[in-house]
Design an enzyme around this catalytic site. Structure first.
Site, mmCIF file in Angstrom:
data_model
loop_
_atom_site.group_PDB
_atom_site.id
_atom_site.type_symbol
_atom_site.label_atom_id
_atom_site.label_comp_id
_atom_site.label_asym_id
_atom_site.label_seq_id
_atom_site.Cartn_x
_atom_site.Cartn_y
_atom_site.Cartn_z
ATOM 1 N N ARG A 136 0.821 -1.213 0.000
ATOM 2 C CA ARG A 136 0.000 0.000 0.000
ATOM 3 C C ARG A 136 0.854 1.262 0.000
ATOM 4 N NH1 ARG A 136 -0.939 4.961 2.409
ATOM 5 N NH2 ARG A 136 -0.460 4.013 4.432
ATOM 6 N N ASP A 137 1.479 1.551 1.120
ATOM 7 C CA ASP A 137 2.244 2.788 1.231
ATOM 8 C C ASP A 137 3.450 2.779 0.300
ATOM 9 O OD1 ASP A 137 2.566 5.330 2.464
ATOM 10 O OD2 ASP A 137 4.205 4.535 3.652
ATOM 11 N N HIS A 161 6.901 4.584 12.026
ATOM 12 C CA HIS A 161 6.829 4.537 10.564
ATOM 13 C C HIS A 161 7.778 5.622 10.039
ATOM 14 C CE1 HIS A 161 4.187 3.920 6.831
ATOM 15 N NE2 HIS A 161 5.025 4.895 6.494
ATOM 16 N N HIS A 211 10.371 7.330 7.328
ATOM 17 C CA HIS A 211 10.882 7.423 5.962
ATOM 18 C C HIS A 211 12.382 7.668 6.029
ATOM 19 C CE1 HIS A 211 7.060 7.683 3.469
ATOM 20 N NE2 HIS A 211 6.660 7.451 4.708
ATOM 21 N N CYS A 226 5.558 10.132 -0.564
ATOM 22 C CA CYS A 226 4.243 10.728 -0.327
ATOM 23 C C CYS A 226 4.016 11.857 -1.321
ATOM 24 C CB CYS A 226 4.143 11.263 1.099
ATOM 25 S SG CYS A 226 2.581 12.101 1.452
ATOM 26 N N ASN A 247 10.038 4.507 2.415
ATOM 27 C CA ASN A 247 10.033 4.046 3.792
ATOM 28 C C ASN A 247 11.357 3.379 4.133
ATOM 29 O OD1 ASN A 247 7.044 4.351 4.652
ATOM 30 N ND2 ASN A 247 6.924 3.346 2.669
#
Length: 309
Positions: free
Chosen positions: A14-15, A206, A208, A239, A248
């Site tokens: 997803r991300d 989380h 990056h 993003c 990430n």
């Protein structure tokens, strides 16, 4: 199956993919998720039930969700932003729904076109539906350290939003360093404040890796008491509302680091590399993960060396 010392939540499907301009076919996403499950992941963020125009890469969320592998102890997560998202996720077997906000008012307005207070109103129906159906809820709080529009976020401001997410009914909150500008000292400060309120044990992190601090920040969070870490295969990510933000923290780098420290992740590093390779073939560009590149370059499996030289 033994419980790992640290839990890695694989967010690549997803991300990791949401900001990629190269179309990843649905069947390749399903194969990617299957490979991650085969590698030993227990928690995988599979997709997002958002409007296709908002994130075209995830327009196939319903098809992906319909073909998720089934394993005992395997938990899939999907973003569910609103009531329409609830209608879609209810038709799936996904047991954890994710909602999202940010510690920065400006980032919220850029990302989801509303302020912090309005974001809580927007996902209230999601929380109500999740409670009624016995689903877990994961909250994402972006920009907990730095914002691309407001700069450094005061730790107390971040804690206030994180606290609200728990009070709203989240089972876990993932703390996002969205632009990857945080440092270990800033991570320790935020974690210390959360620990003082008894909230840290329910938090994930989380990070990056824009400034190359992803693994260092994960280590700082671990030393502060965090045991759940989001990361993406190959270091995928980015993003659209955080200019310059890199991917990430790479899952392979976290596996190598933690297992090199003697911590069990429950994930097979060799199989993790194979899973990341499935996506690299589609994207046709090198993935940034240091451990992934090192293992692929040598063409042979490699394990962390736990012996003293």
């Amino acid at each position: 199956m033994s419980t790992p010392d640290v839990t890695i939540v694989e967010v690549g499907p997803r991300d990791g993919l949401q900001n990629e301009s190269v179309h990843v076919p649905t069947e390749r996403k399903i194969a990617f998720i299957e490979a991650l499950a085969q590698a030993g992941h227990r928690r995988i963020e599979a997709t997002a039930f958002v409007h296709p125009k908002a994130i075209p890469q995830l327009a196939d969320a319903d098809a992906v969700a319909a073909h998720l592998p089934t394993r005992e102890g395997l938990l899939f997560t999907a973003l569910v932003p609103n009531e329409r998202g609830v209608e879609r996720v209810e038709r799936t077997s996904i047991m954890e729904w994710a909602i999202f906000t940010a510690a920065s008012e400006s980032f919220n307005r850029k990302n989801i076109n509303c302020g912090i207070d309005d974001s809580f109103e927007r996902f209230k129906p999601v929380l109500e539906a999740a409670r009624a159906q016995g689903k877990r809820v994961r909250g994402y709080c972006s920009t907990v350290l730095h914002c691309p529009y407001e700069g450094k976020i005061h730790p107390a401001a971040a804690v206030a939003v994180i606290r609200r997410l728990f009070l709203a009914g989240c089972d876990e909150v993932s703390l996002g360093d969205t632009i990857g500008k945080g440092t270990p000292a800033e991570v320790r400060t935020l974690c210390g404040l959360l620990a003082s309120e008894g909230l840290l044990s329910q938090c994930a992190v989380h990070f990056h890796d824009t400034y190359g601090m992803g693994a260092a920040n994960a280590l700082a969070a671990f030393e502060a008491g965090v045991r759940v870490f989001d990361s993406s295969a190959g270091g995928l990510g980015g993003c659209p509302y955080a200019p310059g933000a890199a991917g990430n923290t790479a899952t392979e780098d976290l596996i190598f680091m933690f297992e090199g420290m003697g911590m069990r992740t429950g994930i097979n590093l060799d199989l993790q590399v194979e899973a990341a390779a499935l996506i690299e073939q589609v994207l046709k560009r090198p993935l940034p993960s240091h451990t992934y590149r090192a293992i692929r370059a040598r063409g042979a499996p490699e394990r962390p060396n736990l012996e003293m030289s």
